[in-house]
Design a protein around this motif. Structure first.
Motif, PDB file in Angstrom:
ATOM      1  N   ARG A  19      -5.898   6.227   1.550  1.00 21.54           N
ATOM      2  CA  ARG A  19      -4.438   6.252   1.556  1.00 21.54           C
ATOM      3  C   ARG A  19      -3.908   5.312   2.639  1.00 21.54           C
ATOM      4  NH1 ARG A  19      -0.996  11.595   3.092  1.00 21.54           N
ATOM      5  NH2 ARG A  19      -2.449  11.415   4.844  1.00 21.54           N
ATOM      6  N   ASP A  20      -2.916   4.502   2.283  1.00 18.97           N
ATOM      7  CA  ASP A  20      -2.251   3.555   3.194  1.00 18.97           C
ATOM      8  C   ASP A  20      -3.159   2.414   3.635  1.00 18.97           C
ATOM      9  OD1 ASP A  20       0.074   5.080   3.130  1.00 18.97           O
ATOM     10  OD2 ASP A  20      -0.589   6.335   4.804  1.00 18.97           O
ATOM     11  N   ASP A  28      -0.242   9.734  -2.575  1.00 17.91           N
ATOM     12  CA  ASP A  28       0.432   9.144  -1.418  1.00 17.91           C
ATOM     13  C   ASP A  28       0.838  10.178  -0.378  1.00 17.91           C
ATOM     14  OD1 ASP A  28       0.207   6.590  -2.433  1.00 17.91           O
ATOM     15  OD2 ASP A  28       2.155   6.634  -3.438  1.00 17.91           O
ATOM     16  N   PRO A  42       0.792  -1.236   0.000  1.00 18.60           N
ATOM     17  CA  PRO A  42       0.000   0.000   0.000  1.00 18.60           C
ATOM     18  C   PRO A  42       0.819   1.278   0.000  1.00 18.60           C
ATOM     19  CG  PRO A  42      -0.223  -1.196   2.084  1.00 18.60           C
ATOM     20  CD  PRO A  42       0.432  -2.124   1.122  1.00 18.60           C
ATOM     21  N   GLU A  43       1.996   1.268   0.628  1.00 18.03           N
ATOM     22  CA  GLU A  43       2.770   2.507   0.700  1.00 18.03           C
ATOM     23  C   GLU A  43       3.383   2.892  -0.649  1.00 18.03           C
ATOM     24  OE1 GLU A  43       5.485  -0.887   2.157  1.00 18.03           O
ATOM     25  OE2 GLU A  43       3.383  -0.248   2.356  1.00 18.03           O
TER      26      GLU A  43
END
Length: 423
Positions: A415-416, A291, A135-136
């Motif tokens: 996000r993340d 991101d 995910p990052e």
């Protein structure tokens, strides 16, 4: 076939290989559609049709993406890898056949077939990459995949700018070029692994008897049931509005420049290529901002930028004033794709992720992409209600602003977010 490691354990070398093997999906996804945009004048003259007919031809061409929807659905049952292994072949066959079109409707039929396979390939490619990358780093990987897409438009525009149209078979040669990468891509894709997320979901799925037609239909509608329905509707509406505006602007700009602003074919092709090339930066910045500041603010920034630039592009008269706004239209209007792809994948659980992506992109998004150029062709024809292409595109572009309140009120931040968890 061995089971690949989890996303956290994926080696950097395999992730790089995966990205390289999926890049043709993005490249060719834009190649045919952008090529049609820069060749509208030549197609009109070759097939002896009117402006409205060029617009209406988008309906059978775009129908291929609707068929692709059903192929993408199959990826939730048989996996992502088999679709990607075969779709490139079908795309190349139909793109090559386009070169022998004898009238506008045979051209539309062959292009529809090409859209079936490239639509399926691109939808599954985005899903596979989103599932495999941690995910990052997901935003950046998606942006790299998607930023290759404008290079197809760059190639088409440059070929027109340097006079490639003067070859012995004219516009038909542009479509023959698409057949060249077939052998390399087909052989190389044998190294693809099935996604770890799909394999885990398949293991959890209880064995069931052969599905009836009724059960297959019910499963195809699963994303519209329960908690997934409002998210699918919201993201689908955004995709529809983006397709409506961007396809209208990009699909008609070259024709508009040649016929209403009297810009030469060579200069129009060079402008088109420049805008497409700069849009690569839009993809890259979009991935970075996704991101850093999140999906939602990035989406709203790009939507407002796209509408402002598109409206101005089709209203100014001077070509050198028009150029920076044309570039901005491509930068924001096309560059928004990574965040839209993130919405279409990250908001849904693995068991319906490919289905959700199919409904959103191949269904609602493609509906907008079909209707945008079609409406412009009808409204903007000399005998149409608006009477010129510039005004028609400007009106259609304004509808994209409706996506801003949808993002604000209906889309959660992802996000993340690990894709193994349900948002």
């Amino acid at each position: 076939m061995s089971v690949p490691a989890s996303p956290e354990e994926q080696s950097r070398s395999y992730l790089r290989l995966l990205l390289i093997l999926l890049l043709p999906a993005a490249l060719f996804n834009a190649y045919d559609s952008e090529l049609r945009a820069v060749l509208l004048t030549q197609l009109k003259e070759s097939f002896h049709v009117g402006t409205a007919a060029l617009g209406v031809a988008n309906i059978p061409i775009g129908s291929g993406q609707f068929i692709a929807f059903f192929i993408v659905l199959v990826a939730d049952r048989i996996g992502r890898r088999p679709i990607l292994l075969w779709s490139i072949l079908g795309y190349t066959v139909f793109t090559t056949l386009t070169a022998v079109s004898w009238n506008l409707w045979s051209f539309a039929a062959f292009q529809s077939g090409a859209q079936v396979f490239i639509g399926a390939e691109f939808g599954v490619a985005v899903t596979l990459l989103a599932e495999e990358v941690p995910p990052e780093h997901r935003g950046r990987y998606l942006s790299v995949l998607l930023l290759v897409s404008p290079l197809g438009a760059v190639l088409g525009g440059l070929l027109v700018a340097v006079g490639f149209l003067h070859n012995p078979i004219g516009w038909r040669a542009f479509f023959l070029l698409a057949a060249l990468p077939l052998v390399v891509v087909t052989v190389a894709r044998r190294h693809l692994h099935e996604s770890h997320a799909y394999l885990l979901a398949a293991r959890r799925r209880v064995a069931t008897p052969r599905r009836s037609t009724r059960r297959a239909i019910v499963e195809a509608l699963a994303v519209w049931q329960g908690r997934e329905r409002p998210r699918a509707a919201a993201v689908g509406a955004i995709a529809f509005l983006q397709g409506l505006a961007s396809a209208a602007a990009i699909g008609w700009w070259t024709y508009y420049a040649e016929h209403e602003r009297h810009i030469s074919t060579g200069i129009a092709g060079a402008f088109f290529a420049a805008a497409a090339l700069v849009s690569v930066g839009g993809y890259a910045l979009c991935g970075y901002l996704m991101d850093r500041i999140g999906r939602r603010p990035t989406a709203m920034l790009y939507i407002v930028g796209a509408v402002t630039c598109a409206f101005t592009t089709f209203q100014v008269v001077n070509r050198w004033v028009m150029l920076p706004f044309l570039v901005g239209t491509a930068f924001f209007g096309i560059g928004v794709a990574p965040v839209l792809s993130a919405f279409a994948t990250e908001l849904f659980p693995t068991v319906v992720r490919a289905q959700a992506s199919a409904w959103i992109r191949n269904g609602l998004g493609n509906t907008g992409s079909v209707l945008g150029p079609t409406i412009v062709g009808i409204l903007g024809a000399s005998a149409g209600p608006l009477g010129n292409i510039g005004t028609a595109v400007s009106v259609i572009a304004l509808f994209f602003l409706l996506a801003v309140p949808i993002v604000w009120w209906a889309i959660p931040e992802t996000r993340d977010l690990p894709l193994e968890s349900e948002p």
